[in-house]
Write an enzyme that holds these catalytic residues in place. Structure first.
Site, PDB file in Angstrom:
ATOM      1  N   ASP A   1       0.884  -1.327   0.002  1.00 45.81           N
ATOM      2  CA  ASP A   1      -0.015  -0.108   0.130  1.00 45.81           C
ATOM      3  C   ASP A   1       0.739   1.217   0.077  1.00 45.81           C
ATOM      4  O   ASP A   1       1.266   1.342   1.081  1.00 45.81           O
ATOM      5  CB  ASP A   1      -0.832   0.057   1.192  1.00 45.81           C
ATOM      6  CG  ASP A   1      -1.753   1.062   1.287  1.00 45.81           C
ATOM      7  OD1 ASP A   1      -2.865   1.127   0.586  1.00 45.81           O
ATOM      8  OD2 ASP A   1      -1.794   2.213   1.772  1.00 45.81           O
TER       9      ASP A   1
ATOM     10  N   TYR B   1       3.219   9.643  -0.134  1.00 42.16           N
ATOM     11  CA  TYR B   1       4.276   9.196   0.349  1.00 42.16           C
ATOM     12  C   TYR B   1       5.691   9.164  -0.064  1.00 42.16           C
ATOM     13  O   TYR B   1       6.612   8.959   0.407  1.00 42.16           O
ATOM     14  CB  TYR B   1       4.126   7.492   0.687  1.00 42.16           C
ATOM     15  CG  TYR B   1       2.631   7.114   1.207  1.00 42.16           C
ATOM     16  CD1 TYR B   1       1.829   8.021   1.868  1.00 42.16           C
ATOM     17  CD2 TYR B   1       2.376   5.716   1.115  1.00 42.16           C
ATOM     18  CE1 TYR B   1       0.750   7.730   2.460  1.00 42.16           C
ATOM     19  CE2 TYR B   1       0.919   5.358   1.986  1.00 42.16           C
ATOM     20  CZ  TYR B   1       0.378   6.478   2.431  1.00 42.16           C
ATOM     21  OH  TYR B   1      -0.820   6.186   2.959  1.00 42.16           O
TER      22      TYR B   1
ATOM     23  N   LYS C   1      -2.500   5.955  -4.589  1.00 41.50           N
ATOM     24  CA  LYS C   1      -3.570   6.923  -4.278  1.00 41.50           C
ATOM     25  C   LYS C   1      -3.447   8.343  -4.867  1.00 41.50           C
ATOM     26  O   LYS C   1      -2.163   8.661  -4.828  1.00 41.50           O
ATOM     27  CB  LYS C   1      -3.687   6.896  -2.767  1.00 41.50           C
ATOM     28  CG  LYS C   1      -3.694   5.848  -1.800  1.00 41.50           C
ATOM     29  CD  LYS C   1      -4.028   5.998  -0.372  1.00 41.50           C
ATOM     30  CE  LYS C   1      -3.544   4.666   0.351  1.00 41.50           C
ATOM     31  NZ  LYS C   1      -2.249   4.539   0.678  1.00 41.50           N
TER      32      LYS C   1
ATOM     33  N   HIS D   1      -7.234   9.647  -2.331  1.00 36.31           N
ATOM     34  CA  HIS D   1      -6.924   9.563  -0.913  1.00 36.31           C
ATOM     35  C   HIS D   1      -7.599  10.465   0.123  1.00 36.31           C
ATOM     36  O   HIS D   1      -7.762   9.666   1.422  1.00 36.31           O
ATOM     37  CB  HIS D   1      -5.351  10.188  -0.867  1.00 36.31           C
ATOM     38  CG  HIS D   1      -4.390   9.793  -0.084  1.00 36.31           C
ATOM     39  ND1 HIS D   1      -2.983   9.652  -0.260  1.00 36.31           N
ATOM     40  CD2 HIS D   1      -4.607   9.420   1.354  1.00 36.31           C
ATOM     41  CE1 HIS D   1      -2.670   9.118   0.947  1.00 36.31           C
ATOM     42  NE2 HIS D   1      -3.454   9.061   1.889  1.00 36.31           N
TER      43      HIS D   1
ATOM     44  N   LEU E   1      -2.687  -0.216  14.056  1.00 32.28           N
ATOM     45  CA  LEU E   1      -2.085  -0.521  15.467  1.00 32.28           C
ATOM     46  C   LEU E   1      -2.109   1.061  16.139  1.00 32.28           C
ATOM     47  O   LEU E   1      -1.476   1.262  17.006  1.00 32.28           O
ATOM     48  CB  LEU E   1      -0.347  -0.816  15.240  1.00 32.28           C
ATOM     49  CG  LEU E   1      -0.266  -2.159  14.519  1.00 32.28           C
ATOM     50  CD1 LEU E   1       1.108  -2.372  14.135  1.00 32.28           C
ATOM     51  CD2 LEU E   1      -0.905  -3.508  15.278  1.00 32.28           C
TER      52      LEU E   1
ATOM     53  N   LYS F   1       2.638  -1.068   8.941  1.00 30.76           N
ATOM     54  CA  LYS F   1       3.921  -0.697   8.650  1.00 30.76           C
ATOM     55  C   LYS F   1       5.043  -0.995   9.745  1.00 30.76           C
ATOM     56  O   LYS F   1       4.785  -0.776  10.794  1.00 30.76           O
ATOM     57  CB  LYS F   1       3.776   0.943   8.256  1.00 30.76           C
ATOM     58  CG  LYS F   1       5.181   1.581   8.106  1.00 30.76           C
ATOM     59  CD  LYS F   1       5.589   2.378   9.113  1.00 30.76           C
ATOM     60  CE  LYS F   1       7.111   2.889   9.141  1.00 30.76           C
ATOM     61  NZ  LYS F   1       7.321   3.663  10.239  1.00 30.76           N
ATOM     62  N   SER F   2       6.116  -1.273   9.244  1.00 27.88           N
ATOM     63  CA  SER F   2       7.468  -1.720   9.986  1.00 27.88           C
ATOM     64  C   SER F   2       8.515  -1.514   9.212  1.00 27.88           C
ATOM     65  O   SER F   2       8.417  -1.890   7.918  1.00 27.88           O
ATOM     66  CB  SER F   2       7.314  -2.449  10.879  1.00 27.88           C
ATOM     67  OG  SER F   2       8.641  -2.785  11.799  1.00 27.88           O
TER      68      SER F   2
ATOM     69  N   ARG G   1       9.725  -7.471  13.428  1.00 30.21           N
ATOM     70  CA  ARG G   1       8.425  -6.743  13.431  1.00 30.21           C
ATOM     71  C   ARG G   1       7.577  -7.282  12.047  1.00 30.21           C
ATOM     72  O   ARG G   1       6.617  -7.581  12.236  1.00 30.21           O
ATOM     73  CB  ARG G   1       8.318  -5.365  13.900  1.00 30.21           C
ATOM     74  CG  ARG G   1       8.592  -5.159  15.176  1.00 30.21           C
ATOM     75  CD  ARG G   1       8.742  -3.666  15.502  1.00 30.21           C
ATOM     76  NE  ARG G   1       8.935  -3.136  16.834  1.00 30.21           N
ATOM     77  CZ  ARG G   1       8.688  -2.042  17.458  1.00 30.21           C
ATOM     78  NH1 ARG G   1       8.747  -1.047  16.412  1.00 30.21           N
ATOM     79  NH2 ARG G   1       9.138  -1.952  18.573  1.00 30.21           N
TER      80      ARG G   1
ATOM     81  N   ASN H   1       4.485  -9.591  12.116  1.00 31.92           N
ATOM     82  CA  ASN H   1       3.199  -9.025  11.665  1.00 31.92           C
ATOM     83  C   ASN H   1       2.703  -9.815  10.663  1.00 31.92           C
ATOM     84  O   ASN H   1       1.472  -9.669  10.179  1.00 31.92           O
ATOM     85  CB  ASN H   1       3.414  -7.554  11.218  1.00 31.92           C
ATOM     86  CG  ASN H   1       3.510  -6.463  12.291  1.00 31.92           C
ATOM     87  OD1 ASN H   1       3.488  -6.987  13.469  1.00 31.92           O
ATOM     88  ND2 ASN H   1       4.097  -5.244  11.941  1.00 31.92           N
TER      89      ASN H   1
HETATM   90  P1  NAD Z   1       0.567   1.451  12.018  1.00 23.49           P
HETATM   91  O1  NAD Z   1      -0.792   1.437  12.920  1.00 23.49           O
HETATM   92  O2  NAD Z   1       0.692   0.400  10.922  1.00 23.49           O
HETATM   93  O3  NAD Z   1       1.757   1.602  12.960  1.00 23.49           O
HETATM   94  C1  NAD Z   1       3.029   1.533  12.511  1.00 23.49           C
HETATM   95  C2  NAD Z   1       3.857   1.691  13.840  1.00 23.49           C
HETATM   96  O4  NAD Z   1       3.490   0.751  14.625  1.00 23.49           O
HETATM   97  C3  NAD Z   1       5.400   1.398  13.349  1.00 23.49           C
HETATM   98  O5  NAD Z   1       6.191   2.802  12.768  1.00 23.49           O
HETATM   99  C4  NAD Z   1       5.756   0.817  14.630  1.00 23.49           C
HETATM  100  O6  NAD Z   1       6.043   2.037  15.393  1.00 23.49           O
HETATM  101  C5  NAD Z   1       4.773   0.301  15.176  1.00 23.49           C
HETATM  102  N1  NAD Z   1       5.008  -1.228  14.969  1.00 23.49           N
HETATM  103  C6  NAD Z   1       4.503  -2.134  14.015  1.00 23.49           C
HETATM  104  N2  NAD Z   1       4.559  -3.235  13.847  1.00 23.49           N
HETATM  105  C7  NAD Z   1       5.044  -3.370  15.317  1.00 23.49           C
HETATM  106  C8  NAD Z   1       5.264  -4.688  16.075  1.00 23.49           C
HETATM  107  N3  NAD Z   1       5.032  -5.855  15.716  1.00 23.49           N
HETATM  108  N4  NAD Z   1       5.487  -4.437  17.377  1.00 23.49           N
HETATM  109  C9  NAD Z   1       5.650  -3.346  17.895  1.00 23.49           C
HETATM  110  N5  NAD Z   1       5.516  -2.068  17.165  1.00 23.49           N
HETATM  111  C10 NAD Z   1       5.168  -2.222  15.912  1.00 23.49           C
HETATM  112  O7  NAD Z   1       0.471   2.779  11.047  1.00 23.49           O
HETATM  113  P2  NAD Z   1       0.586   3.627   9.907  1.00 23.49           P
HETATM  114  O8  NAD Z   1       1.907   3.256   9.206  1.00 23.49           O
HETATM  115  O9  NAD Z   1       0.153   4.749  10.167  1.00 23.49           O
HETATM  116  O10 NAD Z   1      -0.486   2.468   9.108  1.00 23.49           O
HETATM  117  C11 NAD Z   1      -0.114   1.567   8.063  1.00 23.49           C
HETATM  118  C12 NAD Z   1      -0.483   1.898   6.656  1.00 23.49           C
HETATM  119  O11 NAD Z   1      -1.857   2.495   6.597  1.00 23.49           O
HETATM  120  C13 NAD Z   1       0.349   3.030   5.913  1.00 23.49           C
HETATM  121  O12 NAD Z   1       1.728   2.434   5.881  1.00 23.49           O
HETATM  122  C14 NAD Z   1      -0.210   3.387   4.901  1.00 23.49           C
HETATM  123  O13 NAD Z   1      -0.160   2.297   3.949  1.00 23.49           O
HETATM  124  C15 NAD Z   1      -1.775   3.284   5.348  1.00 23.49           C
HETATM  125  N6  NAD Z   1      -2.340   4.733   5.710  1.00 23.49           N
HETATM  126  C16 NAD Z   1      -3.305   5.349   4.915  1.00 23.49           C
HETATM  127  C17 NAD Z   1      -3.671   6.595   5.511  1.00 23.49           C
HETATM  128  C18 NAD Z   1      -4.626   7.251   4.514  1.00 23.49           C
HETATM  129  O14 NAD Z   1      -5.182   8.361   4.663  1.00 23.49           O
HETATM  130  N7  NAD Z   1      -5.389   6.264   3.794  1.00 23.49           N
HETATM  131  C19 NAD Z   1      -3.162   7.332   6.602  1.00 23.49           C
HETATM  132  C20 NAD Z   1      -2.320   6.524   7.163  1.00 23.49           C
HETATM  133  C21 NAD Z   1      -1.770   5.254   6.920  1.00 23.49           C
END
Ligand code: NAD
Length: 281
Positions: free
Chosen positions: A46, A51, A76, A109, A193, A233-234, A239, A243
């Site tokens: 994604d 980005y 997007k 988006h 998360l 995302k990580s 992790r 995940n």
């Molecule tokens: P997320 O909820 O996936 O959290 C990511 C963060 O959680 C990491 O940076 C890390 O700090 C922590 N993490 C991840 N795996 C972990 C693990 N196993 N143990 C401990 N900590 C862990 O947040 P995100 O990146 O905001 O969202 C995921 C994806 O959603 C984005 O990469 C993007 O593709 C999408 N997104 C879309 C929009 C939109 O407006 N459409 C907005 C935000 C995100």
């Protein structure tokens, strides 16, 4: 090699329910992270023009040696390009940056109801043409509220295949999710998360301890059992592997409900409210 289930979309295409999100991964780290994700077994990436790493996502897919058809890639339309001519040019740039002749899914988006005279309808019609010409296999929206979806239903032909919305244990976003369920629009949960914030929750920690999994695995499994599509995302290899290991255990219905009960409504929201978000810089 992967046990990731697919969700059938309303246009007959299917999408892997678990993917890898690349928001906030700097371009210089994106090739390596995405290649590793593909090695681990993720088959859904994604990304977004916003980005700044579409080029690197495309490069990683090519470097992986996988067939293009085996990887589901979403991008997007950025907020500056809602006007139809701009949207067409932006979509061409997305394809050219990715180095692909099509994307699997292309989304608006943000709805931006306070910009462009509130006209996301002509933007959506432009995406309908990308689907018709095959350059976007599926099309959808992101951050659309129920009234935005109702307007598309009344004024356009194609029902969005997905709506990608903020959704995690502190924001169930239930009104939007259930509208999607009733109208054949799959829900994608962004920030599943809450960017790590829900992982310290006592109830989640207790469940994780009891089932012998990590809090992240419990939360991601909760999403999957509720039918949402997720792409955590990580860039930390352990992790990223953790995940992905979600298919050899199941949460009891009581634990799913206990996590549902953590909902804080609007107070749990991390990002901007879609009705107010008006950034198109
Ligand atoms: P997320 O909820 O996936 O959290 C990511 C963060 O959680 C990491 O940076 C890390 O700090 C922590 N993490 C991840 N795996 C972990 C693990 N196993 N143990 C401990 N900590 C862990 O947040 P995100 O990146 O905001 O969202 C995921 C994806 O959603 C984005 O990469 C993007 O593709 C999408 N997104 C879309 C929009 C939109 O407006 N459409 C907005 C935000 C995100």
């Amino acid at each position: 090699m992967s046990d990731v289930p697919s969700i059938q979309l309303n246009d007959g295409n299917s999408i892997p329910q678990l993917g890898f999100g690349v928001f906030q991964i700097p371009p210089e780290d994106t090739v390596e992270a995405t290649k590793l994700a593909l090695e681990i077994g993720y088959r859904h990436i994604d990304t977004a023009e916003m980005y700044g790493n579409e080029r690197e996502v495309g490069e990683a897919v090519r470097a992986s040696g996988l067939d293009r058809g085996d990887v589901f890639v979403t991008s997007k339309l950025n907020n500056s390009y809602h006007e139809p001519d701009e949207a067409r040019a932006a979509f061409e740039r997305t394809l050219s940056d990715l180095g692909f002749d099509h994307v699997d899914l292309f989304l608006i988006h943000w709805p931006l109801p306070t910009l462009y005279d509130g006209d996301f309808v002509s933007t959506w019609r432009t995406l309908e043409a990308f689907k018709a010409d095959g350059r976007a296999r599926s099309i959808g929206v992101s951050n659309f509220q129920v009234d935005h979806l109702e307007r598309l239903a009344a004024e356009t032909d194609v029902v969005p295949a997905v709506n990608q919305i903020e959704l995690h244990p502190y924001l169930l976003n239930e009104e939007v999710r259930s509208y999607g369920e009733e109208h054949g629009i799959a829900t994608e949960a962004w920030s599943p998360l809450k960017q790590g914030e829900v992982l310290d929750d006592a109830a989640i920690a207790e469940i994780a301890e009891r089932v012998g999994r990590t809090p992240a695995q419990v939360v991601l499994r909760w999403h999957l059992q509720r039918g949402s599509i997720v792409f955590p995302k990580s860039t930390t290899p352990e992790r990223m592997r953790e995940n992905f290991e979600l298919f050899d255990f199941e949460l009891e219905p009581g634990d799913v409900e206990r996590i549902d009960d953590l909902d804080r409504g609007e107070a749990g929201r991390n990002g901007p409210h879609p009705d107010q978000f008006a950034y198109a810089g």
